[in-house]
Scaffold this motif. Structure first.
Motif, PDB file in Angstrom:
ATOM      1  N   VAL A 173      12.714  32.310  97.077  1.00 16.83           N
ATOM      2  CA  VAL A 173      13.989  32.536  96.378  1.00 16.83           C
ATOM      3  C   VAL A 173      15.204  32.562  97.304  1.00 16.83           C
ATOM      4  N   GLU A 174      15.154  33.341  98.372  1.00 17.12           N
ATOM      5  CA  GLU A 174      16.378  33.604  99.134  1.00 17.12           C
ATOM      6  C   GLU A 174      16.889  32.398  99.936  1.00 17.12           C
ATOM      7  N   PRO A 175      16.068  31.723 100.731  1.00 15.49           N
ATOM      8  CA  PRO A 175      16.596  30.514 101.393  1.00 15.49           C
ATOM      9  C   PRO A 175      17.019  29.452 100.377  1.00 15.49           C
ATOM     10  N   TYR A 176      16.281  29.352  99.280  1.00 16.45           N
ATOM     11  CA  TYR A 176      16.615  28.388  98.223  1.00 16.45           C
ATOM     12  C   TYR A 176      17.994  28.681  97.651  1.00 16.45           C
ATOM     13  N   ALA A 177      18.279  29.947  97.412  1.00 16.05           N
ATOM     14  CA  ALA A 177      19.588  30.326  96.861  1.00 16.05           C
ATOM     15  C   ALA A 177      20.711  29.908  97.804  1.00 16.05           C
ATOM     16  N   LEU A 178      20.533  30.138  99.094  1.00 12.73           N
ATOM     17  CA  LEU A 178      21.570  29.767 100.063  1.00 12.73           C
ATOM     18  C   LEU A 178      21.725  28.260 100.166  1.00 12.73           C
ATOM     19  N   ARG A 179      20.617  27.556 100.219  1.00 13.10           N
ATOM     20  CA  ARG A 179      20.635  26.100 100.411  1.00 13.10           C
ATOM     21  C   ARG A 179      21.270  25.384  99.215  1.00 13.10           C
ATOM     22  N   ASN A 180      20.996  25.887  98.017  1.00 15.45           N
ATOM     23  CA  ASN A 180      21.403  25.174  96.815  1.00 15.45           C
ATOM     24  C   ASN A 180      22.615  25.763  96.090  1.00 15.45           C
ATOM     25  N   TYR A 181      22.877  27.057  96.303  1.00 16.64           N
ATOM     26  CA  TYR A 181      23.972  27.692  95.556  1.00 16.64           C
ATOM     27  C   TYR A 181      24.928  28.476  96.454  1.00 16.64           C
ATOM     28  N   GLY A 182      24.781  28.325  97.768  1.00 14.00           N
ATOM     29  CA  GLY A 182      25.624  29.071  98.687  1.00 14.00           C
ATOM     30  C   GLY A 182      27.109  28.862  98.457  1.00 14.00           C
ATOM     31  N   SER A 183      27.484  27.684  98.013  1.00 12.49           N
ATOM     32  CA  SER A 183      28.907  27.382  97.803  1.00 12.49           C
ATOM     33  C   SER A 183      29.536  28.256  96.715  1.00 12.49           C
ATOM     34  N   ARG A 184      28.701  28.924  95.925  1.00 14.44           N
ATOM     35  CA  ARG A 184      29.216  29.795  94.865  1.00 14.44           C
ATOM     36  C   ARG A 184      29.471  31.217  95.353  1.00 14.44           C
ATOM     37  N   LEU A 185      29.092  31.507  96.593  1.00  7.11           N
ATOM     38  CA  LEU A 185      29.260  32.861  97.122  1.00  7.11           C
ATOM     39  C   LEU A 185      30.728  33.243  97.257  1.00  7.11           C
ATOM     40  N   ASP A 186      30.991  34.521  97.042  1.00  3.62           N
ATOM     41  CA  ASP A 186      32.312  35.080  97.295  1.00  3.62           C
ATOM     42  C   ASP A 186      32.403  35.342  98.802  1.00  3.62           C
ATOM     43  N   LEU A 187      33.100  34.459  99.513  1.00  2.51           N
ATOM     44  CA  LEU A 187      33.134  34.560 100.970  1.00  2.51           C
ATOM     45  C   LEU A 187      33.935  35.766 101.448  1.00  2.51           C
ATOM     46  N   THR A 188      34.805  36.292 100.599  1.00  4.96           N
ATOM     47  CA  THR A 188      35.512  37.524 100.953  1.00  4.96           C
ATOM     48  C   THR A 188      34.522  38.668 101.091  1.00  4.96           C
ATOM     49  N   GLU A 189      33.566  38.707 100.166  1.00  3.38           N
ATOM     50  CA  GLU A 189      32.519  39.727 100.220  1.00  3.38           C
ATOM     51  C   GLU A 189      31.607  39.507 101.423  1.00  3.38           C
TER      52      GLU A 189
END
Length: 224
Positions: free
Chosen positions: A89-105
């Motif tokens: 789950v976790e590497p997959y989330a970063l690889r595929n959906y990381g661009s959705r992260l709130d970078l301020t957080e």
């Protein structure tokens, strides 16, 4: 049908006992007494018993008729299964959906990690909350609710393993801060592949630490 008051008491008893289990205040394989739990909570038998039933269904307690209640422990197989889910789950989330992260957080977490690394201070309860919040943030970007549900099923066990590892291997807390800082740094650079690789390495080290904790605890007092 239970009254609102009895439902509230059951919920409070459940939250109280679960929090103690999660933070290893009730240690794996520890024998618990229903009477003592009632005394700690100041509640009658019914809400405590209902809370115990819920926690048994979740796999956090084992109830043995006429013998007592035992906090569930961990086996090598349990740890392997938990980390198998995390690696999926976790590497997959970063690889595929990381661009959705709130970078301020992410930047806020990064500052905290670096501050702890420089001060060489890692308060236990604060650390575990920070650890859980950071991983939850990274997984929260998943669009697939089935993957989120899968991850949520192991979340309490994740925290228990973190607490156990920190109790038995204190240096693990400081190394985790550095590993988190590396993951956060890659996210801030929007290098999602590097972030995923850093996460995979972090999970590998965390699993090794959990297994070492298990073996170390067996040489002292068994938690299985």
């Amino acid at each position: 049908m239970p009254s609102a008051k009895s439902a509230s008491m059951q919920s409070k008893a459940y939250d109280f006992i679960k929090r103690k289990i999660t933070m290893c205040e009730y240690a794996p394989n520890q024998l618990l007494s229903e009477a003592v739990l009632q005394e700690e909570l100041g509640f009658s038998r019914t809400p405590v018993r209902e809370a115990i039933g819920r926690l048994e269904q979740e796999g956090l307690l084992k109830v043995f008729p006429k013998r007592g209640i035992v906090v569930s422990g961990f086996t090598i197989s349990d740890i392997s299964k938990i980390f198998e889910v995390r690696r999926l789950v976790e590497p997959y989330a970063l690889r595929n959906y990381g661009s959705r992260l709130d970078l301020t957080e992410v930047a806020r977490f990064s500052e905290i990690f670096h501050a702890h690394m420089q001060s060489n201070e890692c308060g236990s309860r604060e650390f575990y909350q920070l650890d859980d919040q950071f991983h939850s943030l990274l997984v929260s970007v998943l669009e697939n609710e089935y993957l989120r549900d899968l991850y949520s099923r192991i979340q309490t066990q994740n925290i228990r393993l973190r607490v156990m590892s920190g109790q038995f291997i204190e240096s693990r807390l400081q190394r985790t801060m550095a590993e988190h800082a590396e993951i956060a740094g890659a996210c801030l650079e929007k290098n999602w592949e590097r972030a995923a690789i850093a996460m995979s390495k972090h999970l590998q080290y965390s699993e090794e630490s959990s297994l070492a904790t298990l073996l170390k605890s067996r040489s002292n007092t068994s938690i299985i």
